[in-house]
Design an enzyme around this catalytic site. Structure first.
Site, PDB file in Angstrom:
ATOM      1  N   LYS A 182       0.840  -1.213   0.000  1.00 37.40           N
ATOM      2  CA  LYS A 182       0.000   0.000   0.000  1.00 37.40           C
ATOM      3  C   LYS A 182       0.867   1.253   0.000  1.00 37.40           C
ATOM      4  O   LYS A 182       0.375   2.366   0.100  1.00 37.40           O
ATOM      5  CB  LYS A 182      -0.899   0.028   1.249  1.00 37.40           C
ATOM      6  CG  LYS A 182      -2.029  -0.967   1.254  1.00 37.40           C
ATOM      7  CD  LYS A 182      -3.065  -0.622   2.349  1.00 37.40           C
ATOM      8  CE  LYS A 182      -2.702  -1.154   3.689  1.00 37.40           C
ATOM      9  NZ  LYS A 182      -3.739  -0.934   4.715  1.00 37.40           N
ATOM     10  N   LYS A 229       2.810   2.064   2.370  1.00 39.67           N
ATOM     11  CA  LYS A 229       2.786   2.616   3.724  1.00 39.67           C
ATOM     12  C   LYS A 229       3.925   2.001   4.537  1.00 39.67           C
ATOM     13  O   LYS A 229       4.146   0.798   4.502  1.00 39.67           O
ATOM     14  CB  LYS A 229       1.457   2.262   4.418  1.00 39.67           C
ATOM     15  CG  LYS A 229       0.276   3.144   4.022  1.00 39.67           C
ATOM     16  CD  LYS A 229      -0.900   2.876   4.988  1.00 39.67           C
ATOM     17  CE  LYS A 229      -1.982   3.922   4.846  1.00 39.67           C
ATOM     18  NZ  LYS A 229      -3.048   3.766   5.861  1.00 39.67           N
TER      19      LYS A 229
HETATM   20  N1  C2G Z   1     -10.329   6.489   9.378  1.00 40.12           N
HETATM   21  C1  C2G Z   1     -11.322   7.411   9.712  1.00 40.12           C
HETATM   22  N2  C2G Z   1     -10.991   8.690   9.969  1.00 40.12           N
HETATM   23  C2  C2G Z   1      -9.697   9.091   9.918  1.00 40.12           C
HETATM   24  C3  C2G Z   1      -8.679   8.163   9.606  1.00 40.12           C
HETATM   25  C4  C2G Z   1      -9.019   6.849   9.335  1.00 40.12           C
HETATM   26  O1  C2G Z   1     -12.519   7.053   9.764  1.00 40.12           O
HETATM   27  N3  C2G Z   1      -9.409  10.398  10.181  1.00 40.12           N
HETATM   28  C5  C2G Z   1     -10.722   5.101   9.093  1.00 40.12           C
HETATM   29  C6  C2G Z   1     -10.364   4.658   7.679  1.00 40.12           C
HETATM   30  O2  C2G Z   1     -11.375   5.062   6.761  1.00 40.12           O
HETATM   31  C7  C2G Z   1     -10.308   3.139   7.839  1.00 40.12           C
HETATM   32  C8  C2G Z   1      -9.795   2.981   9.282  1.00 40.12           C
HETATM   33  O3  C2G Z   1     -10.011   4.235   9.947  1.00 40.12           O
HETATM   34  O4  C2G Z   1     -11.623   2.573   7.739  1.00 40.12           O
HETATM   35  C9  C2G Z   1      -8.314   2.623   9.332  1.00 40.12           C
HETATM   36  O5  C2G Z   1      -7.604   3.620   8.622  1.00 40.12           O
HETATM   37  P1  C2G Z   1      -6.111   3.248   8.109  1.00 40.12           P
HETATM   38  O6  C2G Z   1      -5.364   2.641   9.220  1.00 40.12           O
HETATM   39  O7  C2G Z   1      -5.584   4.426   7.371  1.00 40.12           O
HETATM   40  O8  C2G Z   1      -6.449   2.058   7.104  1.00 40.12           O
HETATM   41  P2  C2G Z   1      -6.260   2.006   5.510  1.00 40.12           P
HETATM   42  O9  C2G Z   1      -4.871   2.328   5.152  1.00 40.12           O
HETATM   43  O10 C2G Z   1      -7.373   2.772   4.914  1.00 40.12           O
HETATM   44  O11 C2G Z   1      -6.396   0.427   5.274  1.00 40.12           O
HETATM   45  O12 C2G Z   1      -7.916  -3.334   2.888  1.00 40.12           O
HETATM   46  C10 C2G Z   1      -8.198  -2.022   3.287  1.00 40.12           C
HETATM   47  C11 C2G Z   1      -7.036  -1.378   3.982  1.00 40.12           C
HETATM   48  O13 C2G Z   1      -6.369  -2.237   4.869  1.00 40.12           O
HETATM   49  C12 C2G Z   1      -7.540  -0.151   4.733  1.00 40.12           C
END
Ligand code: C2G
Length: 132
Positions: free
Chosen positions: A44, A46
């Site tokens: 990703k 990341k």
């Molecule tokens: N999130 C949120 N508000 C934020 C930051 C994150 O609601 N300010 C939510 C994201 O939308 C996600 C969850 O928190 O549903 C986790 O965010 P991340 O750790 O950034 O996950 P992500 O990289 O989006 O990974 O297969 C899908 C991926 O693994 C999702």
């Protein structure tokens, strides 16, 4: 027993993550979090501050979380839904309409919740002057 599943990296656990987990749990009785492994995060683009075991332990300490499983492939989701007898997948709105989640509507409900504005792991690193 309504079983809910969500996916994420959950690095540097912050208020936006907690609000997502809180609202996801409120959709049912049991919340499974599929947590991205380091290898999956590399895919990703990341790089995480905390390793998988630490991010897993932090999530397991959150009252809304009942089980943490590894997410190490994009195509594991249908199997996860079937294996853990999931009734609903919940994700933040940034994933709304993504085919990797829309495909799950044949197997369970899929719900997208508004993201929490003004907070993100990237913003935290930037505000702290850390190269993200
Ligand atoms: N999130 C949120 N508000 C934020 C930051 C994150 O609601 N300010 C939510 C994201 O939308 C996600 C969850 O928190 O549903 C986790 O965010 P991340 O750790 O950034 O996950 P992500 O990289 O989006 O990974 O297969 C899908 C991926 O693994 C999702």
């Amino acid at each position: 027993m309504k079983r809910v599943l969500t996916y994420g990296t959950y690095d540097l656990l912050h208020w936006g993550h907690i609000r997502l987990l809180q609202r996801a749990k409120a959709q049912g009785d049991y919340l499974v979090v599929a947590l991205s492994t380091e290898e999956f995060n590399e895919g990703k683009g990341k790089r995480t501050y905390h390793d998988f075991e630490t991010r897993k332990a932090m999530l397991e300490a959150v009252r809304y979380v009942d089980l943490v499983i590894p997410e190490d492939a994009w195509d594991q989701k249908i199997n996860d839904v079937q294996k853990y007898e999931i009734d609903m997948v919940v994700m933040g709105g940034d994933w709304e309409g993504d085919p990797r989640f829309e495909i799950l509507t044949d197997y369970c409900d899929v719900m997208y919740l508004d993201r929490t504005e003004g907070i993100s792991t990237t913003k935290i690193k930037r505000d702290l002057g850390v190269n993200s």
